[in-house]
Design an enzyme around this catalytic site. Structure first.
Site, short mmCIF file in Angstrom:
data_model
loop_
_atom_site.label_atom_id
_atom_site.label_comp_id
_atom_site.label_asym_id
_atom_site.label_seq_id
_atom_site.Cartn_x
_atom_site.Cartn_y
_atom_site.Cartn_z
N GLY A 185 -30.21 52.84 -121.29
CA GLY A 185 -29.73 53.88 -122.20
C GLY A 185 -30.45 53.78 -123.54
O GLY A 185 -31.13 52.79 -123.82
N TYR A 197 -28.50 46.93 -105.80
CA TYR A 197 -27.76 48.11 -106.27
C TYR A 197 -26.70 48.52 -105.23
O TYR A 197 -25.51 48.64 -105.55
CB TYR A 197 -28.74 49.25 -106.51
CG TYR A 197 -28.13 50.51 -107.07
CD1 TYR A 197 -27.64 50.55 -108.37
CD2 TYR A 197 -28.05 51.68 -106.30
CE1 TYR A 197 -27.09 51.72 -108.90
CE2 TYR A 197 -27.51 52.85 -106.82
CZ TYR A 197 -27.03 52.87 -108.11
OH TYR A 197 -26.49 54.02 -108.63
N LYS A 240 -24.94 41.40 -111.08
CA LYS A 240 -23.94 40.89 -112.03
C LYS A 240 -23.28 42.05 -112.78
O LYS A 240 -22.07 42.05 -113.02
CB LYS A 240 -24.60 39.93 -113.04
CG LYS A 240 -24.81 38.53 -112.47
CD LYS A 240 -25.66 37.68 -113.38
CE LYS A 240 -25.01 37.35 -114.69
NZ LYS A 240 -25.92 36.52 -115.55
N ASP A 256 -22.88 43.67 -123.57
CA ASP A 256 -23.22 43.58 -122.15
C ASP A 256 -21.92 43.47 -121.35
O ASP A 256 -21.11 42.57 -121.61
CB ASP A 256 -24.09 42.33 -121.94
CG ASP A 256 -24.69 42.27 -120.55
OD1 ASP A 256 -23.95 42.55 -119.58
OD2 ASP A 256 -25.89 41.97 -120.44
P1 NAD Z 1 -28.59 55.31 -116.71
O1 NAD Z 1 -29.49 54.18 -116.35
O2 NAD Z 1 -29.14 56.41 -117.53
O3 NAD Z 1 -27.27 54.79 -117.41
C1 NAD Z 1 -26.73 53.51 -117.19
C2 NAD Z 1 -26.25 52.96 -118.52
O4 NAD Z 1 -25.68 51.67 -118.31
C3 NAD Z 1 -27.41 52.78 -119.51
O5 NAD Z 1 -27.05 53.30 -120.77
C4 NAD Z 1 -27.59 51.27 -119.57
O6 NAD Z 1 -28.14 50.81 -120.79
C5 NAD Z 1 -26.17 50.79 -119.32
N1 NAD Z 1 -26.11 49.42 -118.81
C6 NAD Z 1 -26.80 48.88 -117.78
N2 NAD Z 1 -26.48 47.58 -117.63
C7 NAD Z 1 -25.55 47.30 -118.57
C8 NAD Z 1 -24.82 46.13 -118.95
N3 NAD Z 1 -24.99 44.99 -118.27
N4 NAD Z 1 -23.96 46.21 -119.97
C9 NAD Z 1 -23.78 47.36 -120.66
N5 NAD Z 1 -24.44 48.50 -120.36
C10 NAD Z 1 -25.31 48.48 -119.33
O7 NAD Z 1 -28.05 55.87 -115.31
P2 NAD Z 1 -27.13 57.13 -115.01
O8 NAD Z 1 -27.88 58.00 -114.09
O9 NAD Z 1 -26.55 57.69 -116.25
O10 NAD Z 1 -25.97 56.44 -114.15
C11 NAD Z 1 -24.68 56.18 -114.68
C12 NAD Z 1 -23.79 55.65 -113.57
O11 NAD Z 1 -23.71 56.60 -112.50
C13 NAD Z 1 -24.34 54.34 -112.97
O12 NAD Z 1 -23.28 53.48 -112.69
C14 NAD Z 1 -24.97 54.81 -111.66
O13 NAD Z 1 -24.98 53.80 -110.69
C15 NAD Z 1 -24.09 55.99 -111.27
N6 NAD Z 1 -24.82 56.93 -110.41
C16 NAD Z 1 -25.80 57.74 -110.92
C17 NAD Z 1 -26.49 58.60 -110.06
C18 NAD Z 1 -27.55 59.56 -110.54
O14 NAD Z 1 -28.12 60.28 -109.73
N7 NAD Z 1 -27.85 59.65 -111.81
C19 NAD Z 1 -26.20 58.60 -108.68
C20 NAD Z 1 -25.23 57.72 -108.22
C21 NAD Z 1 -24.52 56.89 -109.08
#
Ligand code: NAD
Ligand code: UDP
Length: 324
Positions: free
Chosen positions: A39, A146, A92, A59
């Protein structure tokens, strides 16, 4: 209307930033907790000065505290190149992060919304995929950090609900796209749009005949907010009537495209596009087909995706053109 205090883990990411904007616009108080792994602060830049918004750099694998009415758990890298960059951290994040959310909810009686994924179905043998399908997942492959991480986090949510009575709702999100995707996200729609805008080769992995069903982010956020807003008794009755104790629904757009068709749609929408398609090796364990069965979501929420692919792509292309 009662103002809710809401925590969004992963709220500085693509989907989380849209959700934060929607909840703030509705009048809620929103705290975003994020370690900025994928992010960015720029995703939530427009919210920084809002007195109902706050950001916590943290985190999720480390415990955290706060009194919230609702917690949306989104923290987890979602793009294969990012979640494979540090696979142990990804696992994790899914497991410990979700456990920390559930522990906080247990102590504070918050309602939890967990974002799971179509990846829990793996390379599916059933098409389209209903919620009752248990999946076909390689436990030791390069996508497993994942897929299995998300499967374990679903199990945690289910067990905290059964054992401790936590009000938890889960959605399995199918490929979602839109503005605020990271430029180096590596996912197919952002890759193809940026390649097409720059006149570079469009990188098709494999023959380009694998399919995905693409959902525009506004449709997803509609479903998230509607599902979270339902009274507990309504949710419980709906799922119990169908023999399900744990509330989980697919959320996606069932319009299915091959990856080659997607490339062609994007090139058509960019006037004067000079890119050409090149074929690169298919990554290991890449699912062949994917399409959500959304009957449960449609019945529960009276929801159906409204944004067709061409319209969503045009909005996303406009966003990326502006950024370039
Ligand atoms: P993204 O990577 O843009 O957002 C994920 C966010 O989580 C980021 O801001 C990242 O910095 C934060 N993050 C990661 N590890 C972290 C940690 N250990 N502590 C705190 N923050 C942490 O992805 P997205 O597309 O916005 O996805 C959001 C959620 O939706 C995720 O859980 C993802 O698995 C789920 N999802 C998304 C999709 C898609 O197509 N975009 C599909 C299925 C599931
Ligand atoms: N893909 C592709 N070219 C790219 C990026 C992805 O052909 O530049 C393919 C990828 O192999 C997969 C599909 O597009 O079959 C969707 O990939 P993405 O990473 O967006 O999502 P996921 O595989 O997690 O569904």
């Amino acid at each position: 209307m009662l103002v809710k205090k809401i925590l969004i883990t992963g709220g500085a990411g693509f989907i989380g930033s849209h959700l934060a904007r929607r909840l703030i616009a509705r009048g809620d108080e929103v705290t975003v907790l994020d370690n900025l792994f994928t992010g960015t602060r720029s995703n939530i830049y427009d919210l920084q000065d809002n007195h109902r918004f706050s950001f916590v750099l943290h985190d999720v694998t480390q415990p955290f505290w706060g009194q919230f009415d609702e917690i949306y758990n989104l923290a987890c890298p979602a793009s294969p190149i990012h979640y494979q960059r540090n696979p142990v951290e990804t696992l994790k994040t899914s497991f410990l992060g979700t456990m920390n959310v559930l522990e906080l909810a247990l102590k504070t009686k918050a309602r939890v919304f967990h974002t799971s994924t179509s990846e829990i179905y793996g390379d599916p043998e059933i098409h389209p995929q209903p919620e009752s399908y248990w999946g076909h997942v390689n436990p030791i492959g390069i996508r497993s950090c994942y897929d299995e991480g998300k499967r374990a986090s679903e199990t945690l949510c289910a067990d905290y609900a059964r054992e401790y009575g936590i009000d938890v709702r889960m959605i399995r999100i199918f490929n979602t796209y839109g503005p605020y995707m990271h430029q180096q996200d590596g996912r197919v729609i952002s890759n193809f749009i940026l390649q097409a805008l720059r006149g570079r080769d469009i990188t098709l992995y494999g023959e380009g005949d694998q399919t995905r069903s693409f959902q525009y982010v506004d449709d997803l956020v509609d479903a998230m907010v509607m599902f979270m807003g339902l009274p507990s008794e309504t949710v419980q009755a709906f799922f119990e009537k169908r023999g399900m104790r744990i509330p989980v629904i697919n959320v996606g757009n069932p319009d299915e495209y091959t990856i080659l068709q997607l490339a062609e749609e994007i090139m058509k929408l960019i006037p004067g596009c000079v890119s050409r398609c090149v074929y690169l090796p298919l990554p290991k364990d890449d699912p062949r087909r994917r399409k959500p069965d959304i009957r449960l979501a449609a019945e529960l929420l009276q929801w159906h995706p409204r944004v067709p692919l061409q319209e969503g792509l045009s909005k996303t292309i406009a966003y990326f053109s502006q950024r370039m």
